[in-house]
Design an enzyme around this catalytic site. Sequence first.
Site, short mmCIF file in Angstrom:
data_model
loop_
_atom_site.label_atom_id
_atom_site.label_comp_id
_atom_site.label_asym_id
_atom_site.label_seq_id
_atom_site.Cartn_x
_atom_site.Cartn_y
_atom_site.Cartn_z
N GLY A 59 1.17 -10.01 0.50
CA GLY A 59 2.03 -11.13 0.86
C GLY A 59 3.45 -10.63 0.88
O GLY A 59 3.97 -10.24 -0.16
N HIS A 60 4.04 -10.55 2.05
CA HIS A 60 5.41 -10.06 2.13
C HIS A 60 6.32 -11.26 2.36
O HIS A 60 6.14 -11.99 3.32
CB HIS A 60 5.58 -9.10 3.31
CG HIS A 60 4.67 -7.93 3.22
ND1 HIS A 60 4.98 -6.80 2.52
CD2 HIS A 60 3.45 -7.71 3.76
CE1 HIS A 60 3.99 -5.93 2.63
NE2 HIS A 60 3.05 -6.47 3.37
N LYS B 174 8.79 -4.62 -1.40
CA LYS B 174 8.76 -3.75 -0.20
C LYS B 174 9.15 -4.52 1.05
O LYS B 174 9.82 -4.00 1.92
CB LYS B 174 7.35 -3.18 0.01
CG LYS B 174 6.87 -2.28 -1.10
CD LYS B 174 5.48 -1.75 -0.83
CE LYS B 174 4.39 -2.81 -0.87
NZ LYS B 174 4.17 -3.46 -2.16
N ASP C 191 3.94 -5.90 -5.10
CA ASP C 191 5.02 -6.89 -5.27
C ASP C 191 6.33 -6.26 -5.73
O ASP C 191 7.10 -6.88 -6.46
CB ASP C 191 4.61 -7.99 -6.29
CG ASP C 191 3.25 -8.57 -5.96
OD1 ASP C 191 3.02 -8.85 -4.78
OD2 ASP C 191 2.43 -8.72 -6.88
N GLN D 129 0.36 -3.48 -1.18
CA GLN D 129 0.06 -3.29 -2.61
C GLN D 129 0.87 -2.10 -3.17
O GLN D 129 1.89 -1.77 -2.61
CB GLN D 129 -1.44 -3.10 -2.87
CG GLN D 129 -2.29 -4.35 -2.60
CD GLN D 129 -2.70 -4.50 -1.15
OE1 GLN D 129 -3.08 -3.55 -0.50
NE2 GLN D 129 -2.65 -5.70 -0.64
P1 IMP Z 1 -8.12 -7.62 -3.84
O1 IMP Z 1 -7.19 -6.71 -3.14
O2 IMP Z 1 -8.01 -9.06 -3.36
O3 IMP Z 1 -9.53 -7.13 -3.87
O4 IMP Z 1 -7.66 -7.69 -5.39
C1 IMP Z 1 -7.78 -6.58 -6.26
C2 IMP Z 1 -6.61 -6.50 -7.21
O5 IMP Z 1 -5.44 -6.16 -6.49
C3 IMP Z 1 -6.29 -7.81 -7.92
O6 IMP Z 1 -5.81 -7.50 -9.21
C4 IMP Z 1 -5.17 -8.39 -7.09
O7 IMP Z 1 -4.35 -9.27 -7.84
C5 IMP Z 1 -4.43 -7.13 -6.70
N1 IMP Z 1 -3.67 -7.29 -5.45
C6 IMP Z 1 -4.16 -7.29 -4.19
N2 IMP Z 1 -3.17 -7.43 -3.30
C7 IMP Z 1 -2.04 -7.49 -4.00
C8 IMP Z 1 -0.66 -7.57 -3.63
O8 IMP Z 1 -0.28 -7.61 -2.46
N3 IMP Z 1 0.23 -7.60 -4.66
C9 IMP Z 1 -0.15 -7.51 -5.96
N4 IMP Z 1 -1.42 -7.42 -6.35
C10 IMP Z 1 -2.36 -7.40 -5.38
#
Ligand code: IMP
Length: 438
Positions: free
Chosen positions: A40-41, A16, A13, A220
């Site tokens: 999520g972009h 990007k 977040d 991420q």
């Molecule tokens: P997962 O990717 O859904 O397995 O989540 C694992 C961890 O990564 C959690 O703490 C999520 O909140 C975090 N996470 C996954 N995708 C994002 C993103 O795009 N932005 C911020 N945090 C993310």
Amino acid sequence: MPSIVVVGAQWGDEGKGKIIDYLAKYVDVIVRYNGGANAGHTVNIKGRKYVFHLLPSGALYSGKTLVIGNGVVVDVAQLLDEIRTVEEAGYRVNLILSNRAHVVMPWHKLIDKASGGKIGTTGRGIGPTYTDKMWRKTAVRISDLISRNFRDKLREILKLKEHELKHYGIIGDSVEEYLEEVYSSLSKLVEAIKPYVDDVSLRLNEFLDQGKWVLFEGAQGTMLDVDHGTYPYVTSSNTISGGACTGAGVPPTRIDVVLGVAKAYTTRVGKGPMPTEIRGEIAEHIREKGGEYGATTGRPRRIGWLDLVVLKYARRINGFSNLALTKLDVLSGIKTIKIAIGYELDGRKIDYIPASSEEYARVKPIYVEFPGWRDISRDEWREIARSGVSTMPKEAIKYVNFIREELNVDIAIISVGPSREETILLKDVFNIKEWGRY
Ligand code: IMP
């Protein structure tokens, strides 16, 4: 010819999406290489907000080739939905989807929702899909999904997963019934997805041979990388710049530039250590002003001061010498701003990230303080973006300079608002002049 990886330097977040959207005009091809619909972009164009989870952020530029690499886990229904949204907005989607990418199956999402609480996952099935990818016997790749033997493959997988799926209450008494349900829902999507499927490594290397410009879009951030992040509170893929090579099938020798993206403060969604986290009035102010709510789950993001230990770590692991600093405008109106320059762990000063999350949770940040600057209106930021960085308040210049000097990076871009017009370009990261392209 230039290829650039844009990578998040914090916990995701970082903004990007906006930076990539801004750079997208220069490139021919935009590639996602890791993660899935957990990302999520958000892109704001002409006052309208678009959120993409799987399509690369440059989707709203016409004439670009969009690529989803083998390192991505694909929720096919979600992808088709996003394609439809872009088409409805009047753009043509020119997409290449890797035949080696893995498919997020309906059970992956259910297992994630049932068991992802300890880590605070997004519930999009990411961890369970990568688990099956690594286990190999129970995985579905795009090439399996579009093959004529898909039903047989599914039957084999469900035989191996029956016990687990019954444990989660996903399968009732009849495996056959569940198989038919999954098969019929997915086979409906096969014809729609087929035209996009190709060998991504082959096509990307061809594009590079032809002199096309390629941008690799990290999802991420560094601290969520499965190997280098705050394990186990991480996502299940390699989010770092090296992930572009494994996740898209291009060799490291073909990457020319790595651009790190960092927010002017820190945020994190989900669980796990975050040394500079703050609560209270200032955190609320930043959360509201910065719209710090998860783009995928809507969860309020945790807020903290900028952490230079994290950014130095990210610089080392990703190898970026250029940084885009985002959301500087959000810090306006705060009396005193802090930056962490080191940690204290059990009474000792340290300047590294401990491997153990239990240890990392115990570190206390060592701060330096900066005087803040006055609140600045959107119009005024736009004016500053037009007239150049020297017209920023002198306190903001000092803040940015400190980051630049401590990290020994060039600040290439400063973002001071969500729109394309609220962007200060300080450096030609692509060496566009040298490559002769404007
Ligand atoms: P997962 O990717 O859904 O397995 O989540 C694992 C961890 O990564 C959690 O703490 C999520 O909140 C975090 N996470 C996954 N995708 C994002 C993103 O795009 N932005 C911020 N945090 C993310």
